[in-house]
Scaffold this motif. Structure first.
Motif, PDB file in Angstrom:
ATOM      1  N   THR A  97       0.859  -1.166   0.000  1.00 10.91           N
ATOM      2  CA  THR A  97       0.000   0.000   0.000  1.00 10.91           C
ATOM      3  C   THR A  97       0.903   1.226   0.000  1.00 10.91           C
ATOM      4  O   THR A  97       1.739   1.400   0.889  1.00 10.91           O
ATOM      5  CB  THR A  97      -0.984  -0.013   1.188  1.00 10.91           C
ATOM      6  OG1 THR A  97      -1.691   1.237   1.230  1.00 10.91           O
ATOM      7  CG2 THR A  97      -0.313  -0.283   2.519  1.00 10.91           C
ATOM      8  N   GLY A 125       4.598   5.082  -8.079  1.00  9.58           N
ATOM      9  CA  GLY A 125       3.501   4.128  -7.945  1.00  9.58           C
ATOM     10  C   GLY A 125       3.390   3.193  -9.132  1.00  9.58           C
ATOM     11  O   GLY A 125       3.195   1.976  -8.981  1.00  9.58           O
ATOM     12  N   ILE A 126       3.518   3.740 -10.330  1.00  9.02           N
ATOM     13  CA  ILE A 126       3.447   2.912 -11.539  1.00  9.02           C
ATOM     14  C   ILE A 126       4.610   1.938 -11.573  1.00  9.02           C
ATOM     15  O   ILE A 126       4.438   0.757 -11.930  1.00  9.02           O
ATOM     16  CB  ILE A 126       3.420   3.813 -12.788  1.00  9.02           C
ATOM     17  CG1 ILE A 126       2.095   4.584 -12.851  1.00  9.02           C
ATOM     18  CG2 ILE A 126       3.612   2.989 -14.062  1.00  9.02           C
ATOM     19  CD1 ILE A 126       2.082   5.699 -13.864  1.00  9.02           C
ATOM     20  N   ARG A 175       3.860  -0.944  -9.208  1.00  8.63           N
ATOM     21  CA  ARG A 175       2.894  -1.900  -9.754  1.00  8.63           C
ATOM     22  C   ARG A 175       3.521  -2.770 -10.846  1.00  8.63           C
ATOM     23  O   ARG A 175       3.238  -3.963 -10.943  1.00  8.63           O
ATOM     24  CB  ARG A 175       1.673  -1.165 -10.303  1.00  8.63           C
ATOM     25  CG  ARG A 175       0.541  -2.141 -10.576  1.00  8.63           C
ATOM     26  CD  ARG A 175      -0.676  -1.467 -11.132  1.00  8.63           C
ATOM     27  NE  ARG A 175      -1.776  -2.427 -11.185  1.00  8.63           N
ATOM     28  CZ  ARG A 175      -2.792  -2.334 -12.013  1.00  8.63           C
ATOM     29  NH1 ARG A 175      -2.864  -1.337 -12.865  1.00  8.63           N
ATOM     30  NH2 ARG A 175      -3.754  -3.230 -12.000  1.00  8.63           N
ATOM     31  N   ASN A 176       4.367  -2.175 -11.654  1.00  9.17           N
ATOM     32  CA  ASN A 176       4.992  -2.937 -12.741  1.00  9.17           C
ATOM     33  C   ASN A 176       5.933  -4.007 -12.223  1.00  9.17           C
ATOM     34  O   ASN A 176       6.171  -5.012 -12.901  1.00  9.17           O
ATOM     35  CB  ASN A 176       5.753  -1.981 -13.666  1.00  9.17           C
ATOM     36  CG  ASN A 176       4.828  -1.132 -14.518  1.00  9.17           C
ATOM     37  OD1 ASN A 176       3.657  -1.472 -14.709  1.00  9.17           O
ATOM     38  ND2 ASN A 176       5.335  -0.028 -15.042  1.00  9.17           N
ATOM     39  N   ALA A 234       5.593  -5.443  -8.999  1.00  7.53           N
ATOM     40  CA  ALA A 234       5.039  -6.152  -7.844  1.00  7.53           C
ATOM     41  C   ALA A 234       4.550  -7.554  -8.154  1.00  7.53           C
ATOM     42  O   ALA A 234       4.242  -8.317  -7.234  1.00  7.53           O
ATOM     43  CB  ALA A 234       3.899  -5.334  -7.246  1.00  7.53           C
ATOM     44  N   ARG A 249      -0.935  -7.959  -4.076  1.00  4.25           N
ATOM     45  CA  ARG A 249      -2.033  -7.006  -4.039  1.00  4.25           C
ATOM     46  C   ARG A 249      -1.430  -5.600  -3.889  1.00  4.25           C
ATOM     47  O   ARG A 249      -0.569  -5.376  -3.044  1.00  4.25           O
ATOM     48  CB  ARG A 249      -2.947  -7.330  -2.858  1.00  4.25           C
ATOM     49  CG  ARG A 249      -4.259  -6.602  -2.829  1.00  4.25           C
ATOM     50  CD  ARG A 249      -5.286  -7.235  -3.755  1.00  4.25           C
ATOM     51  NE  ARG A 249      -5.574  -8.624  -3.444  1.00  4.25           N
ATOM     52  CZ  ARG A 249      -6.440  -9.026  -2.508  1.00  4.25           C
ATOM     53  NH1 ARG A 249      -7.084  -8.144  -1.766  1.00  4.25           N
ATOM     54  NH2 ARG A 249      -6.675 -10.320  -2.320  1.00  4.25           N
ATOM     55  N   VAL A 250      -1.881  -4.653  -4.689  1.00  2.00           N
ATOM     56  CA  VAL A 250      -1.299  -3.309  -4.680  1.00  2.00           C
ATOM     57  C   VAL A 250      -2.409  -2.266  -4.576  1.00  2.00           C
ATOM     58  O   VAL A 250      -3.366  -2.290  -5.359  1.00  2.00           O
ATOM     59  CB  VAL A 250      -0.457  -3.046  -5.945  1.00  2.00           C
ATOM     60  CG1 VAL A 250       0.084  -1.614  -5.940  1.00  2.00           C
ATOM     61  CG2 VAL A 250       0.691  -4.038  -6.047  1.00  2.00           C
ATOM     62  N   THR A 251      -2.282  -1.368  -3.609  1.00  2.00           N
ATOM     63  CA  THR A 251      -3.158  -0.200  -3.491  1.00  2.00           C
ATOM     64  C   THR A 251      -2.303   1.037  -3.662  1.00  2.00           C
ATOM     65  O   THR A 251      -1.289   1.191  -2.974  1.00  2.00           O
ATOM     66  CB  THR A 251      -3.861  -0.157  -2.124  1.00  2.00           C
ATOM     67  OG1 THR A 251      -4.631  -1.350  -1.951  1.00  2.00           O
ATOM     68  CG2 THR A 251      -4.779   1.043  -2.021  1.00  2.00           C
ATOM     69  N   LEU A 252      -2.700   1.910  -4.588  1.00  3.47           N
ATOM     70  CA  LEU A 252      -1.907   3.096  -4.903  1.00  3.47           C
ATOM     71  C   LEU A 252      -2.753   4.358  -4.764  1.00  3.47           C
ATOM     72  O   LEU A 252      -3.803   4.474  -5.397  1.00  3.47           O
ATOM     73  CB  LEU A 252      -1.361   3.018  -6.333  1.00  3.47           C
ATOM     74  CG  LEU A 252      -0.499   1.797  -6.695  1.00  3.47           C
ATOM     75  CD1 LEU A 252      -0.165   1.821  -8.178  1.00  3.47           C
ATOM     76  CD2 LEU A 252       0.777   1.772  -5.855  1.00  3.47           C
TER      77      LEU A 252
END
Length: 472
Positions: A224, A232-233, A236-237, A239, A243-246
């Motif tokens: 998170t 953030g991007i 995510r790329n 991870a 589970r990812v919360t941005l």
């Protein structure tokens, strides 16, 4: 004052330390540990080791732990506010407000710990489903990696730590480099409240070491993050299946219709634009006013803005103080100058007073100027005229971001149209987009992020849904 990381219920020193400076005075206020890979590994291992303990902890016990954190923080409210004021240069009266919200966030987490539940599923609605009972449960994911920003160093930490513990997870927290003292303060409270060793770990250091390891380590089941879109991007790329919360960027806007009274609107918009020098994710950055009210709006807005007082963040008189660091201040000044070169008019501000950038109002700003299309994250607001709310909606949507937007109108049909058409995560009718209470779903679309915070909604992001079927 030399600090230490908090790992596995112990205070752990590191080989290297870095000085922490006050944004307002420039003086050193602490020596902060710089974790290496071994330290981060130790923190993740501690969190993984405590995961079984937290998973088996009854809901009422998890609730009790969080309630005790909120009680302890309330007892030390002034101390907590002073920490924020010193390390983040947030005016003390604003810092108090953050601590009060943080106390409330942990209370919400305590309450939601007792409300985490599934549902029954009527399998006999399908052919072949008869003779079975089905229900769902929500189970903790395990280790949560939390990476937090500087601008709400206690409450945005609470929005990650509170839901994680409420759902039975463990946490490795990497606070922002400028505001680690708030996180160490939380660790003290958690220890005093009886949070199991390893359930909360605080590790400070560079993002390239601490953050990267949280992203790559398979033991960390969810991330998170609140911060810039670029980071953030990238998270995510890299991870994988985590589970990812941005919660990312914004350039939140307000639309002002012709049929409204400005007496309440202008003070609200000034608060939204300049609270904590505009260093707020949902700070009011763009204001679009119908032409009939535009000149009066600008005149009154500028006059009230010029009454704001700058000063030392620990002063009760200060409405604003220094930005988080000089480099950010220089960037915002460059953006103001760019807007001026593109034809904008500086109605007030745009200059430095000691280490502080004065609240700045720009008019006639090009849509291509960075202060319009990027996230300023500083004490700058633009005010441009529009023909109608419909034009305002198009201008608001012409953005890479979509966190929250505000619309002031007495036309119900128009308000509902705006609610439908605005491409944002939250629409505020007759209020500014800077409004947030801590149990509401909060998050954006486009480059403003993915997932939702707000304690209940964050807990859903931090749990896995399991289906159980019993055949009679």
């Amino acid at each position: 004052m030399k600090k230490a990381c908090y790992i596995g219920g112990e205070w752990v020193g590191t080989a290297e330390y870095a000085p922490l400076y006050s944004p307002y005075s420039g003086q050193e206020i602490a020596q902060i540990p710089q974790a290496d890979h071994h330290t981060v590994q130790k923190a993740i291992a501690a969190a993984e080791g405590a995961a079984t303990v937290m998973r088996r902890l009854p809901a009422y016990q998890r609730a009790s732990l969080l309630e005790r954190i909120s009680i302890l923080m309330n007892e030390r409210l002034e101390e907590a506010a002073t920490i924020i004021a010193i390390e983040a240069a947030k005016p003390i009266k604003t810092a108090r407000g953050e601590v009060i919200r943080t106390i409330q966030t942990y209370k919400f987490a305590a309450e939601e710990a007792k409300r985490l539940h599934g549902e029954t599923v009527p399998l006999d609605a399908a052919i072949g489903g008869e003779g079975r009972i089905a229900y769902t449960v929500r189970e903790p994911l395990g280790v949560i990696g939390a990476i937090t920003p500087f601008h709400f160093p206690m409450n945005l930490v609470a929005h990650k730590v509170g839901p994680a513990l409420a759902a039975g997870n463990t946490v490795v927290l990497k606070p922002a480099s400028q505001t680690p003292l708030s996180a160490f303060f939380l660790a003290e409270l958690a220890e005093q409240a009886g949070v199991p060793a390893g359930a909360l770990n605080v590790v400070t250091g560079s993002g390239a070491i601490v953050g990267d390891q949280l992203v790559r380590d398979p033991r960390v089941r969810a991330l998170t993050f609140t911060g810039s879109p670029d980071v953030g991007i990238a998270i995510r790329n890299r991870a994988g299946l985590k589970r990812v919360t941005l919660e990312l960027g914004s350039n939140s806007a307000v639309i002002v219709d012709r049929d409204v009274q400005l007496g309440e609107i202008i003070p609200r918009c000034i608060f939204g634009a300049f609270a904590y020098s505009g260093q707020v994710c949902i700070s009011v950055q763009r204001i679009y006013v119908v032409k009939e009210l535009y000149e009066e709006f600008v005149r009154r807005f500028v006059a009230e803005t010029m009454t704001l007082r700058g000063g030392d963040s620990i002063s009760e008189e200060a409405d604003y103080s220094a930005m988080i660091n000089p480099e950010e201040t220089k960037r915002v000044l460059r953006w103001i100058e760019e807007a001026r070169q593109l034809g904008a008019r500086v109605e007030c501000g745009g200059q430095m007073a000691e280490r502080m950038l004065q609240p700045t109002v720009l008019t006639g700003v090009s849509a291509n100027a960075q202060v319009s299309c990027q996230e300023v994250f500083g004490p700058v607001v633009i005010i441009n005229p529009i023909d109608s709310v419909y034009e305002g909606i198009k201008l608001v949507n012409n953005s890479r971001y979509g966190l929250q937007a505000g619309v002031y109108t007495n036309n119900l049909s128009l308000a509902l149209h705006a609610a439908d058409e605005l491409q944002v995560g939250g629409v505020l009718i007759n209020d500014i987009p800077t409004f947030r209470v801590d149990h509401m779903p909060y998050g954006g679309v486009k480059e403003s992020g993915i997932g939702r915070e707000g304690v209940k909604y964050a807990m859903e992001e931090m749990t896995e849904l399991k289906l159980v079927i019993v055949k009679r």
